[in-house]
Write an enzyme that holds these catalytic residues in place. Structure first.
Site, PDB file in Angstrom:
ATOM      1  N   LYS A   1       1.078  -1.186   0.303  1.00 61.72           N
ATOM      2  CA  LYS A   1      -0.063   0.093  -0.159  1.00 61.72           C
ATOM      3  C   LYS A   1       0.888   1.314   0.193  1.00 61.72           C
ATOM      4  O   LYS A   1       1.219   1.711   0.925  1.00 61.72           O
ATOM      5  CB  LYS A   1      -0.904   0.297   0.920  1.00 61.72           C
ATOM      6  CG  LYS A   1      -2.016   1.222   0.757  1.00 61.72           C
ATOM      7  CD  LYS A   1      -2.780   1.394   2.245  1.00 61.72           C
ATOM      8  CE  LYS A   1      -1.761   2.789   3.324  1.00 61.72           C
ATOM      9  NZ  LYS A   1      -2.379   4.111   2.288  1.00 61.72           N
TER      10      LYS A   1
ATOM     11  N   GLY B   1       7.203   5.601   7.150  1.00 62.64           N
ATOM     12  CA  GLY B   1       6.423   6.830   7.653  1.00 62.64           C
ATOM     13  C   GLY B   1       6.456   7.699   9.203  1.00 62.64           C
ATOM     14  O   GLY B   1       7.421   7.573   9.388  1.00 62.64           O
TER      15      GLY B   1
ATOM     16  N   THR C   1       6.578   7.856  12.428  1.00 61.88           N
ATOM     17  CA  THR C   1       6.853   7.356  14.265  1.00 61.88           C
ATOM     18  C   THR C   1       5.271   7.071  14.823  1.00 61.88           C
ATOM     19  O   THR C   1       4.383   6.048  16.022  1.00 61.88           O
ATOM     20  CB  THR C   1       7.458   8.165  15.601  1.00 61.88           C
ATOM     21  OG1 THR C   1       8.897   8.679  14.300  1.00 61.88           O
ATOM     22  CG2 THR C   1       7.506   7.677  16.577  1.00 61.88           C
TER      23      THR C   1
ATOM     24  N   GLU D   1      11.635   2.369   9.682  1.00 63.62           N
ATOM     25  CA  GLU D   1      12.151   3.428   9.784  1.00 63.62           C
ATOM     26  C   GLU D   1      10.974   4.515  10.048  1.00 63.62           C
ATOM     27  O   GLU D   1      10.427   4.637   8.589  1.00 63.62           O
ATOM     28  CB  GLU D   1      13.155   3.656   8.732  1.00 63.62           C
ATOM     29  CG  GLU D   1      13.710   4.931   8.497  1.00 63.62           C
ATOM     30  CD  GLU D   1      12.995   6.358   7.887  1.00 63.62           C
ATOM     31  OE1 GLU D   1      12.969   6.852   8.384  1.00 63.62           O
ATOM     32  OE2 GLU D   1      13.330   5.899   6.555  1.00 63.62           O
TER      33      GLU D   1
ATOM     34  N   CYS E   1      13.042  12.209   5.782  1.00 63.66           N
ATOM     35  CA  CYS E   1      13.543  11.641   6.846  1.00 63.66           C
ATOM     36  C   CYS E   1      14.872  12.421   7.672  1.00 63.66           C
ATOM     37  O   CYS E   1      14.359  12.505   8.937  1.00 63.66           O
ATOM     38  CB  CYS E   1      13.790  10.329   7.392  1.00 63.66           C
ATOM     39  SG  CYS E   1      12.176   9.361   6.647  1.00 63.66           S
TER      40      CYS E   1
ATOM     41  N   GLU F   1       8.737  17.155  15.313  1.00 61.75           N
ATOM     42  CA  GLU F   1       9.296  16.913  13.606  1.00 61.75           C
ATOM     43  C   GLU F   1       8.668  17.293  12.952  1.00 61.75           C
ATOM     44  O   GLU F   1       7.082  17.202  12.706  1.00 61.75           O
ATOM     45  CB  GLU F   1       9.660  15.200  13.236  1.00 61.75           C
ATOM     46  CG  GLU F   1       9.972  15.507  12.024  1.00 61.75           C
ATOM     47  CD  GLU F   1       9.303  13.922  10.973  1.00 61.75           C
ATOM     48  OE1 GLU F   1      10.190  13.656  10.551  1.00 61.75           O
ATOM     49  OE2 GLU F   1       8.729  13.479  12.304  1.00 61.75           O
TER      50      GLU F   1
END
Length: 543
Positions: free
Chosen positions: A212, A265, A267, A293, A327, A425
């Site tokens: 997906k 994607g 956290t 990750e 990222c 973030e």
């Protein structure tokens, strides 16, 4: 059947083409861009041998020109997730039994297709659907994906080659089985290479996959799937579905054959998935492998001995390439007081020359953020920073979404090292700089280590080797990828295996043998050539 010990060609990193004026690659990608803009693609799901069109069409637009329609994809529902699982399980026996060299051949061919006839098309798709400059697309959707496919095949042979020792009269063997069940690959918008690698690396090791992608990456994901099919990937090995995350999760994480999650994607999402898998653990035939990750709050730490021009370039490139939507993008900078004014001058000079606009204009260094949701989130952080008296907007701070989701490269100078934009973030073109007293280097290293829950990437700029050594030791757990006198972005497959720990993921290092080991289940085989016929051991005899 003939057998041999086969050697996969030794991989080399795919050269990054320069796209100079009049070059064949520039002409080819401009043509691909024009063709893509002049048609509307009808994009199906790929389940088993079928191209599935539901009629529930969702539009796809360039983030830098959101009124233009590139095409539509057919969104599915829970029934299509079930269908994809059934297709994956149906394809599993034949794919798992296929000799490893044939699996390798398929993905090696896919790499050559991307390097050759598909290069311009996959780059153009990434430029348009994800708003990447031609250089960012080239290093991602072409070079990195090619490297993943080639290096993974090579690493697979290393795994199979390593065998245990054997005692006299015994032959010990180790084989690596695919996981028992299917694997779910959940991929992000920001890297076409990651979107291709997550399902491909799993499939290479004999697994079958339900994939997906993010809705904002469907346009280039479909090109990846076309490449895999042309390379000879059998039906059902990788099944590509377009559904909402919760819809997929409700089916997949309740299925007894769920065997693994390969994720890149946020956290927050990853933690939610982990909790869901844990709550359902009794439903599964085996303990699912969970590889992820996730986020980062990546830092640049600067020592008083550093070169100001080098630091400024590290900030500009590290924070603002691909609009900070990596990222690994530099998001917080710790700058000594003796270098602040000089570094600021160079950064402002850099930003004064940066052009922002559409990806089709190759002179634009800077393009749009991915969608309106990201635009609103990022600009919300900018407005909160403006409202804080401890902050100064040194550069940028403006934004406009009337035609595309454009946000200026924004530099914040803060007097508070724990301010919002130093800690959370943002995933956009915003970098915050904290200026510390030049003699408080070691104290500031502690601050870097303790500020963020993430530990993905970070860097140290210094001319002093003792300072570099100290930073390397003090920040040992602060970054899974640590850079010395370089920006904290741009990991290369085969050179810097990528991944972080703490809140940044499981650190299974995509593009390395470590990641591939997660997708196999080893079996040890011991064969005794002359078995004993008496249970009694010599120690039982007296005398």
């Amino acid at each position: 059947m003939p057998k041999g010990v086969y050697q996969v060609p030794t991989p080399l990193n795919e050269p990054v083409l320069p796209y100079t004026p009049g070059s064949p690659e520039k002409i080819a990608v401009k043509k691909a861009l024009e063709e893509a803009r002049n048609e509307q693609r009808d994009i199906p799901m790929y389940i088993g041998s079928e191209e599935v069109r539901t009629g529930n069409k969702k539009p796809l637009s360039p983030p830098h020109d959101h009124q233009h329609i590139l095409g539509h994809f057919h969104e599915g529902d829970a029934s299509h997730v079930e269908q994809a699982i059934n297709a994956a399980m149906g394809a599993k026996p034949a794919w798992a039994e296929l000799a490893w060299e044939h699996r390798a051949s398929i993905f090696l061919k896919a790499a050559d297709l991307i390097a050759g006839p598909y290069r311009a098309r996959i780059n153009a798709a990434t430029m348009l659907s994800q708003s990447k400059s031609v250089f960012q697309a080239e290093i991602d959707s072409a070079c990195e994906l090619i490297d993943f496919l080639r290096f993974n095949a090579y690493y697979m042979t290393q795994i199979y080659r390593e065998q245990p020792g054997s005692a006299p009269g015994v032959w010990n063997r180790l084989e690596h089985r695919p996981l028992e069940g299917f694997v779910f690959a959940l991929t992000p918008f920001n890297f076409t290479a990651i979107a291709g690698n997550l399902p491909a690396s799993v499939a290479l090791m004999g697994n079958t996959v339900v994939w997906k992608p993010a809705h904002t990456q469907v346009y280039s994901a479909q090109v990846i799937m076309e490449v895999f099919r042309e390379a000879g990937l059998p039906a059902g090995v990788i099944n590509l579905v377009y559904v909402e995350g919760p819809v997929a999760g409700d089916v997949i994480f309740n299925h007894p054959d769920f065997a693994g999650l390969h994720f890149t994607g946020s956290t927050t999402v990853f933690r939610h998935l982990w909790k869901t898998i844990g709550a359902n653990i009794e439903k599964y035939k085996s303990y699912p492998r969970i590889v992820g990750e996730t986020g980062g709050k990546d830092f640049i730490m600067v020592h008083k001995s550093a070169d100001a021009r080098e630091v400024a370039t590290g900030i500009t490139r590290g924070a603002f390439e691909y609009q900070g939507q990596k990222c690994s993008a530099a998001s917080r900078v710790y700058l000594p007081s003796n270098l602040w004014e000089e570094v600021k001058k160079y950064v402002l000079e850099d930003l004064s020359t940066i052009k922002m606009g559409v990806t089709e204009d190759f002179s634009n260094f800077f393009n749009a953020v991915i969608d309106e949701k990201a635009f609103d989130k990022i600009t919300g952080y900018i407005e909160k920073a403006k409202a804080n008296d401890m902050n100064e907007i040194v550069a940028g701070g403006g934004y406009d979404k009337s035609k595309g989701y454009f946000i200026e490269p924004t530099v914040i100078h803060t007097q508070d090292p724990m301010s919002l934009t130093m800690c959370e973030e943002i995933f956009g073109p915003v970098v915050t700089i904290y200026v510390y007293h030049e003699e408080r280097f070691e104290e500031t290293l502690e601050l870097v280590n303790d500020t963020s829950p993430y530990a993905l990437t970070g860097s140290i700029f210094s001319k002093d080797r003792y300072a570099i050594d100290l930073a390397t030791k003090k920040l040992v757990n602060a970054a899974g990828n640590f850079y010395i006198n370089d920006k904290p972005t741009g990991a290369v497959v085969g050179q810097q295996p990528f991944g972080g720990a703490r809140g940044s993921g499981t650190n299974d290092k995509a593009g390395s043998v470590l990641n591939l080991l997660r997708w196999v289940s080893p079996r040890t085989i011991k064969e005794t050539f002359v078995p004993p016929t008496d249970y009694r051991y010599p120690f039982l005899q007296e005398g």
